[in-house]
Design an enzyme around this catalytic site. Structure first.
Site, PDB file in Angstrom:
ATOM      1  N   SER A 250       0.837  -1.200   0.000  1.00 43.69           N
ATOM      2  CA  SER A 250       0.000   0.000   0.000  1.00 43.69           C
ATOM      3  C   SER A 250       0.876   1.255   0.000  1.00 43.69           C
ATOM      4  CB  SER A 250      -0.955  -0.036   1.196  1.00 43.69           C
ATOM      5  OG  SER A 250      -1.935   0.960   1.092  1.00 43.69           O
ATOM      6  N   ASP A 451      -7.734  -5.740  -6.358  1.00 43.80           N
ATOM      7  CA  ASP A 451      -7.589  -4.472  -5.635  1.00 43.80           C
ATOM      8  C   ASP A 451      -7.899  -3.297  -6.553  1.00 43.80           C
ATOM      9  OD1 ASP A 451      -6.854  -2.568  -3.690  1.00 43.80           O
ATOM     10  OD2 ASP A 451      -4.777  -2.553  -4.389  1.00 43.80           O
ATOM     11  N   HIS A 504      -6.005  -6.228  -2.064  1.00 44.44           N
ATOM     12  CA  HIS A 504      -4.963  -5.315  -1.615  1.00 44.44           C
ATOM     13  C   HIS A 504      -3.965  -6.021  -0.695  1.00 44.44           C
ATOM     14  CE1 HIS A 504      -3.481  -1.240  -1.039  1.00 44.44           C
ATOM     15  NE2 HIS A 504      -3.502  -1.397   0.272  1.00 44.44           N
TER      16      HIS A 504
END
Length: 527
Positions: A250, A451, A504
């Protein structure tokens, strides 16, 4: 290591008082010459030379060096390496898990506690920031003859402002928290199957980490992480020769290149009181690294993705595409220089780009971390309540050696910290990846293809556009299926991997495949 004059003046009376405890009967104290001091004895009884600008430098025993004020003395051991004063390592506890208990993974050696950021230009004396970590050795490390060859992974959760301890307990750590919030279950696909792994709560204010100051950008993050690593490996030299890999997800797309680049530069600069860190490479999972390229792909992800999931209507898709040029122009200006104009463009890009390109997705009610699911528990969409309960138990804090006097209530993410990074959000860190690749270090960019927020389309695009000396060879490399788990492109140490059916948090969605991916990367194997 440099200290301000005010710091020394303020500490002078304390230093003088502490020097009075040094016994004149100790052989070390009678030595007045640095060279004679550090060569006088061997082993546990060796003398240590401690330099100070506030009072005369002294020759002391190791026990005496431990009693001197941290941040005031610079002490050298007989081998010339920096001798870390014990007080600089706060609340460090080894093997906190009793064998036979059900606390996480008692079969693996574990270390948890704090390191002060002493030496960082943002906290020279190590008084303002105290970073919490939880580290596990590789499973069955005691059965491996060449322990120095075991890789050492530092894991960084993004946010910015989210705790890496959350990843330990929900993604790739040796255990997960049960629904009762009071017990754990062993994770057979823990990344400790492949390496020693340290989960770092950073910056200060995140997770169990605390401090009187907080970071607001990647230069500060990189500097503080570099000196955290210095403190850890100097305090635990048994791991210092292991190949060091920096890996995160991330906003780790910012953290990982910045910290890796700082480690590389630090090894070149060889500043006094630092050791060379055995840097081995970097990996980023579903990261935000090159925003100017990645923001272009939000419209395609919601309308033309690999799973053929149509997330928005055609009119919304067209409106999102129309928002791209203004967004990318602002991001480009943000990265084109320094000063008020660039800073204004960075702030403007954060607002305009997210309004035009991520808000339409959020309006659908779907999970931005997995386009196949609803967002059931906003804002993170997942229920981490059992993890919060577990980490705020007094018994857990005691076992992990958490500083309850200074550390705050554990939360998965600190949104106050998050807001401080909004001006840094649109900064491009792909150039750091170029530098490291050109220097011969491997890099893995992987992305789960479900994601939205840091999607595989944007990540693939920036890897293809990356300027480095083997760009043409990488771009010409055949895209092939890897173990029926994803699509890989790899050349000259650089790999992009699209992970099938991963969101993610790839280690959560594809635990077995993510572990195999890690093993291949750490071993230098072929994808």
């Amino acid at each position: 290591m440099k200290f301000s004059a005010l710091a020394f003046l303020g500490a002078a009376t304390v230093v003088a008082a502490d020097l009075s405890i040094l016994s004149t009967k100790d052989d070390c104290n009678s030595i007045k010459d640095k060279g004679e001091c550090v060569s006088s004895k061997d082993g546990d009884e060796s003398c240590v030379w401690c330099e100070c600008q506030a009072v005369p430098s002294v020759c002391v025993s190791k026990d005496q060096a431990d009693s001197l004020p941290p941040g005031v003395f610079e002490c050298s051991s007989p081998d010339g390496e920096f001798y870390f004063v014990e007080d600089k390592v706060h609340h460090l506890k080894e093997n906190p898990m009793e064998k036979g208990s059900d606390f996480c993974d008692p079969a693996s050696k574990s270390i948890s506690g704090y390191m002060d950021i002493s030496g960082s230009k943002y906290d020279e004396n190590g008084e303002n920031k105290h970073l919490f970590f939880w580290m596990f050795e590789k499973r069955n490390a005691n059965l491996i003859e060449s322990k120095e060859e075991i890789p050492f992974v530092v894991w960084l959760t993004g946010g910015p402002g989210c705790s890496s301890t959350l990843a330990l307990l929900t993604e790739n750590g040796p255990c997960s928290v049960n629904s009762d919030g009071e017990s754990t279950t062993t994770n057979p696909y823990s990344w400790t199957e492949a390496a020693h792994v340290l989960w770092l709560d950073q910056p200060a204010g995140v997770g169990y980490s605390y401090g009187t100051e907080s970071d607001t950008g990647e230069e500060m993050v990189a500097e503080d992480a570099y000196y955290f690593l210095q403190a850890f490996f100097q305090s635990h030299p048994e791991y210092a020769k292991s190949p060091l890999f920096i890996i995160g997800e991330s906003y780790g797309g910012h953290y990982v290149p910045a910290i890796s680049h700082r480690v590389w530069k630090g090894n070149q600069e060889k500043v006094k009181n630092t050791i060379e860190l055995n840097f081995g490479g970097l990996a980023i999972g579903n990261g935000l690294t090159n925003p100017e390229e990645q923001y272009k792909w939000y419209p395609e992800m919601v309308y033309h993705n690999s799973h053929n999931i149509t997330v928005v209507s055609e009119s919304v898709y067209e409106a999102m595409k129309a928002a791209v040029p203004k967004c990318t122009a602002l991001i480009h200006k943000c990265n084109s220089g320094d000063g008020p104009i660039a800073d204004f463009a960075c702030q403007g890009a954060f607002i305009a780009c997210n309004l035009g390109l991520t808000s339409p997705y959020q309006a659908t009610g779907l999970n931005p971390y997995d386009i196949s699911k609803k967002c059931e528990h906003p804002p993170l969409c997942y229920d981490f309540s059992q993890v919060g309960k577990f980490l705020n138990l007094e018994s857990t804090k005691k076992t992990l050696n958490v500083d309850e006097k200074h550390s705050h209530h554990w939360d998965s993410c600190n949104y106050g910290i998050n807001m401080k990074f909004h001006h840094d959000w649109m900064t491009d860190f792909s150039g750091y990846v170029s530098d490291l690749l050109d220097a011969g270090f491997p890099a893995l960019i992987y992305a789960g293809d479900l994601d939205f927020i840091c999607n595989y389309l944007g990540n693939k695009a920036w890897t293809l556009g990356l300027d480095w000396k083997h760009k043409d060879e990488f771009n010409a490399a055949e895209v092939h299926e890897w173990k029926k788990a994803g699509l890989a492109r790899t050349s000259n140490g650089f790999t992009f991997l699209q992970v099938y059916d991963g969101g993610h948090m790839v280690p959560s969605d594809q635990p077995e495949n993510s572990l195999e991916m890690l093993k291949v990367f750490l071993s230098g194997g072929k994808f």
